[in-house]
Scaffold this motif. Sequence first.
Motif, PDB file in Angstrom:
ATOM      1  N   ALA A  62       0.860  -1.184   0.000  1.00 48.67           N
ATOM      2  CA  ALA A  62       0.000   0.000   0.000  1.00 48.67           C
ATOM      3  C   ALA A  62       0.895   1.233   0.000  1.00 48.67           C
ATOM      4  O   ALA A  62       2.031   1.179   0.463  1.00 48.67           O
ATOM      5  CB  ALA A  62      -0.908   0.000   1.221  1.00 48.67           C
ATOM      6  N   LYS A  63       0.378   2.309  -0.530  1.00 47.47           N
ATOM      7  CA  LYS A  63       1.117   3.576  -0.535  1.00 47.47           C
ATOM      8  C   LYS A  63       0.455   4.507   0.462  1.00 47.47           C
ATOM      9  O   LYS A  63      -0.698   4.322   0.822  1.00 47.47           O
ATOM     10  CB  LYS A  63       1.103   4.178  -1.932  1.00 47.47           C
ATOM     11  CG  LYS A  63       1.783   3.254  -2.946  1.00 47.47           C
ATOM     12  CD  LYS A  63       1.681   3.815  -4.338  1.00 47.47           C
ATOM     13  CE  LYS A  63       2.204   2.789  -5.308  1.00 47.47           C
ATOM     14  NZ  LYS A  63       3.473   3.074  -5.840  1.00 47.47           N
ATOM     15  N   LYS A  64       1.180   5.487   0.891  1.00 45.93           N
ATOM     16  CA  LYS A  64       0.647   6.412   1.873  1.00 45.93           C
ATOM     17  C   LYS A  64       0.914   7.838   1.425  1.00 45.93           C
ATOM     18  O   LYS A  64       2.017   8.170   1.003  1.00 45.93           O
ATOM     19  CB  LYS A  64       1.291   6.140   3.227  1.00 45.93           C
ATOM     20  CG  LYS A  64       0.492   6.631   4.386  1.00 45.93           C
ATOM     21  CD  LYS A  64       1.014   6.053   5.676  1.00 45.93           C
ATOM     22  CE  LYS A  64       0.087   6.419   6.803  1.00 45.93           C
ATOM     23  NZ  LYS A  64       0.568   5.962   8.085  1.00 45.93           N
ATOM     24  N   ARG A  65      -0.102   8.663   1.520  1.00 46.52           N
ATOM     25  CA  ARG A  65       0.035  10.093   1.249  1.00 46.52           C
ATOM     26  C   ARG A  65      -0.505  10.807   2.474  1.00 46.52           C
ATOM     27  O   ARG A  65      -1.715  10.835   2.704  1.00 46.52           O
ATOM     28  CB  ARG A  65      -0.756  10.501   0.014  1.00 46.52           C
ATOM     29  CG  ARG A  65      -0.593  11.960  -0.304  1.00 46.52           C
ATOM     30  CD  ARG A  65      -1.187  12.293  -1.659  1.00 46.52           C
ATOM     31  NE  ARG A  65      -0.813  13.620  -2.052  1.00 46.52           N
ATOM     32  CZ  ARG A  65      -1.580  14.700  -1.888  1.00 46.52           C
ATOM     33  NH1 ARG A  65      -2.772  14.584  -1.345  1.00 46.52           N
ATOM     34  NH2 ARG A  65      -1.158  15.882  -2.268  1.00 46.52           N
ATOM     35  N   GLY A  66       0.409  11.310   3.277  1.00 50.25           N
ATOM     36  CA  GLY A  66      -0.003  11.878   4.560  1.00 50.25           C
ATOM     37  C   GLY A  66      -0.520  10.758   5.440  1.00 50.25           C
ATOM     38  O   GLY A  66       0.162   9.771   5.667  1.00 50.25           O
ATOM     39  N   THR A  67      -1.760  10.875   5.878  1.00 50.63           N
ATOM     40  CA  THR A  67      -2.358   9.818   6.696  1.00 50.63           C
ATOM     41  C   THR A  67      -3.261   8.899   5.867  1.00 50.63           C
ATOM     42  O   THR A  67      -3.837   7.952   6.402  1.00 50.63           O
ATOM     43  CB  THR A  67      -3.190  10.437   7.832  1.00 50.63           C
ATOM     44  OG1 THR A  67      -4.203  11.265   7.263  1.00 50.63           O
ATOM     45  CG2 THR A  67      -2.313  11.250   8.772  1.00 50.63           C
ATOM     46  N   THR A  68      -3.380   9.176   4.574  1.00 57.40           N
ATOM     47  CA  THR A  68      -4.249   8.392   3.712  1.00 57.40           C
ATOM     48  C   THR A  68      -3.511   7.205   3.112  1.00 57.40           C
ATOM     49  O   THR A  68      -2.463   7.364   2.496  1.00 57.40           O
ATOM     50  CB  THR A  68      -4.799   9.272   2.558  1.00 57.40           C
ATOM     51  OG1 THR A  68      -5.437  10.415   3.112  1.00 57.40           O
ATOM     52  CG2 THR A  68      -5.775   8.502   1.697  1.00 57.40           C
ATOM     53  N   VAL A  69      -4.059   6.007   3.290  1.00 64.58           N
ATOM     54  CA  VAL A  69      -3.492   4.793   2.704  1.00 64.58           C
ATOM     55  C   VAL A  69      -4.190   4.552   1.375  1.00 64.58           C
ATOM     56  O   VAL A  69      -5.419   4.601   1.289  1.00 64.58           O
ATOM     57  CB  VAL A  69      -3.685   3.584   3.638  1.00 64.58           C
ATOM     58  CG1 VAL A  69      -3.162   2.315   2.996  1.00 64.58           C
ATOM     59  CG2 VAL A  69      -3.000   3.833   4.975  1.00 64.58           C
ATOM     60  N   ILE A  70      -3.390   4.315   0.330  1.00 65.49           N
ATOM     61  CA  ILE A  70      -3.923   4.126  -1.023  1.00 65.49           C
ATOM     62  C   ILE A  70      -3.423   2.791  -1.563  1.00 65.49           C
ATOM     63  O   ILE A  70      -2.241   2.470  -1.468  1.00 65.49           O
ATOM     64  CB  ILE A  70      -3.466   5.263  -1.962  1.00 65.49           C
ATOM     65  CG1 ILE A  70      -3.884   6.618  -1.401  1.00 65.49           C
ATOM     66  CG2 ILE A  70      -4.023   5.049  -3.367  1.00 65.49           C
ATOM     67  CD1 ILE A  70      -3.249   7.795  -2.108  1.00 65.49           C
ATOM     68  N   PHE A  71      -4.340   2.031  -2.139  1.00 62.74           N
ATOM     69  CA  PHE A  71      -4.004   0.743  -2.748  1.00 62.74           C
ATOM     70  C   PHE A  71      -4.076   0.895  -4.260  1.00 62.74           C
ATOM     71  O   PHE A  71      -5.077   1.374  -4.793  1.00 62.74           O
ATOM     72  CB  PHE A  71      -4.977  -0.338  -2.287  1.00 62.74           C
ATOM     73  CG  PHE A  71      -4.853  -0.666  -0.829  1.00 62.74           C
ATOM     74  CD1 PHE A  71      -4.020  -1.678  -0.401  1.00 62.74           C
ATOM     75  CD2 PHE A  71      -5.557   0.054   0.115  1.00 62.74           C
ATOM     76  CE1 PHE A  71      -3.888  -1.973   0.945  1.00 62.74           C
ATOM     77  CE2 PHE A  71      -5.446  -0.227   1.462  1.00 62.74           C
ATOM     78  CZ  PHE A  71      -4.602  -1.243   1.884  1.00 62.74           C
ATOM     79  N   ASP A  72      -3.020   0.491  -4.947  1.00 59.69           N
ATOM     80  CA  ASP A  72      -2.932   0.586  -6.399  1.00 59.69           C
ATOM     81  C   ASP A  72      -3.651  -0.604  -7.045  1.00 59.69           C
ATOM     82  O   ASP A  72      -3.475  -1.740  -6.630  1.00 59.69           O
ATOM     83  CB  ASP A  72      -1.459   0.591  -6.815  1.00 59.69           C
ATOM     84  CG  ASP A  72      -1.278   0.896  -8.280  1.00 59.69           C
ATOM     85  OD1 ASP A  72      -1.798   0.148  -9.114  1.00 59.69           O
ATOM     86  OD2 ASP A  72      -0.599   1.892  -8.587  1.00 59.69           O
ATOM     87  N   ARG A  73      -4.462  -0.321  -8.052  1.00 56.63           N
ATOM     88  CA  ARG A  73      -5.208  -1.367  -8.756  1.00 56.63           C
ATOM     89  C   ARG A  73      -4.274  -2.463  -9.275  1.00 56.63           C
ATOM     90  O   ARG A  73      -4.587  -3.653  -9.148  1.00 56.63           O
ATOM     91  CB  ARG A  73      -5.980  -0.772  -9.923  1.00 56.63           C
ATOM     92  CG  ARG A  73      -6.686  -1.831 -10.779  1.00 56.63           C
ATOM     93  CD  ARG A  73      -7.265  -1.239 -12.054  1.00 56.63           C
ATOM     94  NE  ARG A  73      -8.334  -0.317 -11.799  1.00 56.63           N
ATOM     95  CZ  ARG A  73      -9.613  -0.664 -11.659  1.00 56.63           C
ATOM     96  NH1 ARG A  73      -9.961  -1.917 -11.728  1.00 56.63           N
ATOM     97  NH2 ARG A  73     -10.534   0.245 -11.452  1.00 56.63           N
ATOM     98  N   ALA A  74      -3.127  -2.097  -9.832  1.00 60.18           N
ATOM     99  CA  ALA A  74      -2.189  -3.087 -10.381  1.00 60.18           C
ATOM    100  C   ALA A  74      -1.678  -4.015  -9.277  1.00 60.18           C
ATOM    101  O   ALA A  74      -1.529  -5.225  -9.492  1.00 60.18           O
ATOM    102  CB  ALA A  74      -1.021  -2.389 -11.074  1.00 60.18           C
ATOM    103  N   GLU A  75      -1.432  -3.464  -8.090  1.00 66.58           N
ATOM    104  CA  GLU A  75      -0.972  -4.284  -6.958  1.00 66.58           C
ATOM    105  C   GLU A  75      -2.072  -5.237  -6.507  1.00 66.58           C
ATOM    106  O   GLU A  75      -1.814  -6.402  -6.199  1.00 66.58           O
ATOM    107  CB  GLU A  75      -0.534  -3.376  -5.796  1.00 66.58           C
ATOM    108  CG  GLU A  75      -0.147  -4.111  -4.543  1.00 66.58           C
ATOM    109  CD  GLU A  75       1.099  -4.966  -4.686  1.00 66.58           C
ATOM    110  OE1 GLU A  75       1.309  -5.836  -3.825  1.00 66.58           O
ATOM    111  OE2 GLU A  75       1.862  -4.781  -5.643  1.00 66.58           O
ATOM    112  N   LEU A  76      -3.298  -4.762  -6.473  1.00 66.71           N
ATOM    113  CA  LEU A  76      -4.421  -5.617  -6.089  1.00 66.71           C
ATOM    114  C   LEU A  76      -4.625  -6.730  -7.114  1.00 66.71           C
ATOM    115  O   LEU A  76      -4.877  -7.876  -6.754  1.00 66.71           O
ATOM    116  CB  LEU A  76      -5.702  -4.777  -5.944  1.00 66.71           C
ATOM    117  CG  LEU A  76      -5.659  -3.681  -4.875  1.00 66.71           C
ATOM    118  CD1 LEU A  76      -6.934  -2.854  -4.922  1.00 66.71           C
ATOM    119  CD2 LEU A  76      -5.420  -4.251  -3.497  1.00 66.71           C
ATOM    120  N   ASP A  77      -4.495  -6.381  -8.387  1.00 70.24           N
ATOM    121  CA  ASP A  77      -4.625  -7.393  -9.451  1.00 70.24           C
ATOM    122  C   ASP A  77      -3.508  -8.431  -9.353  1.00 70.24           C
ATOM    123  O   ASP A  77      -3.746  -9.628  -9.519  1.00 70.24           O
ATOM    124  CB  ASP A  77      -4.608  -6.735 -10.833  1.00 70.24           C
ATOM    125  CG  ASP A  77      -5.874  -5.944 -11.131  1.00 70.24           C
ATOM    126  OD1 ASP A  77      -6.911  -6.203 -10.474  1.00 70.24           O
ATOM    127  OD2 ASP A  77      -5.828  -5.079 -12.020  1.00 70.24           O
TER     128      ASP A  77
END
Length: 87
Positions: A62-77
């Motif tokens: 997962a990636k993080k921008r500030g306190t927001t965790v973001i999951f990349d579609r390609a990583e999930l796939d």
Amino acid sequence: MNNKAQETVTAAIPLGALVEMVVRQTQQATPKRGFSKKEAAHYLGLSEWALDDEVRGNRIAAKKRGTTVIFDRAELDRFFDYLPERV
């Protein structure tokens, strides 16, 4: 279609509705790349708890921008593609 028919069709659709239709079509044509934890869990068919477990086990990045965790579609796939087939 002649000019008179074009004018009739154009006049029948308010400009705001036309802009909304174009925006909606553009969004549908461009798939979302970043997902929140809730969206990522839903995308994979997992609970948020199970997704957290996969992240803690370094099986999903997962990636993080500030306190927001973001999951990349390609990583999930990638994660989903490497799941074992049901036996």
